[in-house]
Design an enzyme around this catalytic site. Structure first.
Site, PDB file in Angstrom:
ATOM      1  N   ARG A 113     -62.849  16.359  40.250  1.00 59.90           N
ATOM      2  CA  ARG A 113     -61.794  16.732  41.205  1.00 59.90           C
ATOM      3  C   ARG A 113     -60.446  16.653  40.491  1.00 59.90           C
ATOM      4  O   ARG A 113     -60.062  15.582  40.023  1.00 59.90           O
ATOM      5  CB  ARG A 113     -61.842  15.770  42.400  1.00 59.90           C
ATOM      6  CG  ARG A 113     -60.871  16.085  43.508  1.00 59.90           C
ATOM      7  CD  ARG A 113     -61.049  15.098  44.661  1.00 59.90           C
ATOM      8  NE  ARG A 113     -60.172  15.424  45.779  1.00 59.90           N
ATOM      9  CZ  ARG A 113     -58.906  15.042  45.878  1.00 59.90           C
ATOM     10  NH1 ARG A 113     -58.351  14.298  44.936  1.00 59.90           N
ATOM     11  NH2 ARG A 113     -58.185  15.389  46.922  1.00 59.90           N
ATOM     12  N   LYS A 170     -53.881  10.133  38.422  1.00 58.03           N
ATOM     13  CA  LYS A 170     -53.817   8.861  39.155  1.00 58.03           C
ATOM     14  C   LYS A 170     -53.109   7.777  38.342  1.00 58.03           C
ATOM     15  O   LYS A 170     -52.904   7.909  37.136  1.00 58.03           O
ATOM     16  CB  LYS A 170     -55.237   8.416  39.535  1.00 58.03           C
ATOM     17  CG  LYS A 170     -55.787   9.257  40.694  1.00 58.03           C
ATOM     18  CD  LYS A 170     -57.029   8.660  41.291  1.00 58.03           C
ATOM     19  CE  LYS A 170     -57.465   9.516  42.488  1.00 58.03           C
ATOM     20  NZ  LYS A 170     -58.780   9.157  42.993  1.00 58.03           N
TER      21      LYS A 170
HETATM   22  C1  9MG Z   1     -59.150  12.813  48.687  1.00 60.06           C
HETATM   23  N1  9MG Z   1     -59.306  12.118  47.432  1.00 60.06           N
HETATM   24  C2  9MG Z   1     -58.310  11.543  46.693  1.00 60.06           C
HETATM   25  N2  9MG Z   1     -58.827  10.973  45.601  1.00 60.06           N
HETATM   26  C3  9MG Z   1     -60.165  11.192  45.645  1.00 60.06           C
HETATM   27  C4  9MG Z   1     -61.236  10.851  44.824  1.00 60.06           C
HETATM   28  O1  9MG Z   1     -61.072  10.144  43.716  1.00 60.06           O
HETATM   29  N3  9MG Z   1     -62.475  11.237  45.178  1.00 60.06           N
HETATM   30  C5  9MG Z   1     -62.685  11.930  46.318  1.00 60.06           C
HETATM   31  N4  9MG Z   1     -63.947  12.287  46.618  1.00 60.06           N
HETATM   32  N5  9MG Z   1     -61.696  12.291  47.146  1.00 60.06           N
HETATM   33  C6  9MG Z   1     -60.464  11.920  46.813  1.00 60.06           C
END
Ligand code: 9MG
Length: 287
Positions: free
Chosen positions: A257, A223
């Site tokens: 994630r 990010k």
């Molecule tokens: C779909 N998506 C994109 N960034 C995300 C994040 O930080 N958390 C979650 N739960 N979904 C995300």
């Protein structure tokens, strides 16, 4: 100990951290716009990510990047449902559906998804009622604003407590429709209506979001909080993403994630070996 109850009597034990792999099925990830071959390649990619150490595959057909255009229901269904069905036929892994649309949630779970990941925390029309009827774990993410505008001027008087107030309100809304809070995962939403300073304050205090018995998911892979801090393009953010993943896990996030599964898995294994110790065969001590 937190255990999520999944469909068909399966469980996800969150006493250890899990890697949730990002599987975007948006047109820019399909070179041919979504044919049989491209669905096959999405499924093969998912199977590869599982081999690399992911336990959850997060399938999404809507881009939530700042400024991303809205996606119609039909397009989103056409993107994600064939991939969920095909992956479910080939694996018993945990499949997460990344959506905010009630109809996508329902069809995805019918197709074999186990978990709902909603960046809008079940605030879209019918989402709460639909999710309550599906009986699957739900990740509720915090976002200030909407993806199109959220990064214009994010502002908080008290960052951590405002996010937690939002979580309390959404958990109560879920409970009022019969959703068990043990089935809820909370996500502070790195980059979703947050400045660079907000994102690092959240990372430093991520354990503060473990409220009402819920575990925390962290998604910071590649990010802008990594790119802007380090002045790195998207394809140069691996080291920063791994550092963020490790910090989040060490501070108590139970689902991380990520895009770079193999590398994140190595990092978490080194930390776990150090933390838990190894037996004389080199296996991680249990417990
Ligand atoms: C779909 N998506 C994109 N960034 C995300 C994040 O930080 N958390 C979650 N739960 N979904 C995300």
């Amino acid at each position: 100990m937190s255990i999520l109850k999944l469909p068909r009597g399966r469980e996800l034990d969150l006493s250890q951290p899990h890697i949730m792999a990002v599987l975007n099925v948006t047109p820019d990830s399909f070179s041919d716009g979504g044919s049989h071959t491209s669905y096959d390649s999405a499924v093969n990619k998912a199977l590869e990510l599982l081999k690399q150490g992911a336990t959850i595959i997060d399938i999404g057909g809507e881009s939530t990047r700042p400024g991303a255009p809205d996606v119609s229901l039909e397009d989103e269904l056409n993107r994600v449902i064939p991939v969920i069905k095909a992956l479910r036929e080939r694996s018993d892994c945990v499949i997460s559906i990344d959506t905010s649309k009630a109809k996508v949630m329902a069809q995805a779970v019918a197709a074999g998804a186990d978990l709902i990941n909603d960046v809008r925390a079940l605030q879209e029309p019918d989402a709460l009622q639909t999710a309550a009827g599906l009986n699957v774990p739900i990740c509720l993410m915090h976002m200030q604003g909407q993806p199109r505008t959220m990064q214009s001027a994010p502002k908080y008087d008290n960052l951590i407590s405002e996010i937690n107030d939002f979580f309390i309100q959404r958990i109560q809304a879920c409970e009022s429709l019969g959703i068990d809070k043990k089935q809820i995962i909370l996500d502070p939403g790195f980059g979703f209506g947050k400045t660079l300073a907000h994102n690092y304050e959240i990372l430093n205090q991520i354990d503060a979001f473990k409220i009402m018995g819920c575990e925390v998911l962290a998604g910071l892979s590649r990010k802008s909080m990594i790119g802007n801090l380090l002045s790195r393009d998207t394809d140069e953010r691996l080291a920063g993403s791994l550092a963020g993943a490790l910090i989040a896990a060490q501070k108590g996030a139970k689902i991380i994630r990520v895009h770079d599964v193999a590398q994140t898995s190595d990092v978490l294994k080194v930390w776990q070996a150090c933390e838990k110790g190894l037996d004389n065969k080199g296996n991680l001590n249990v417990g």
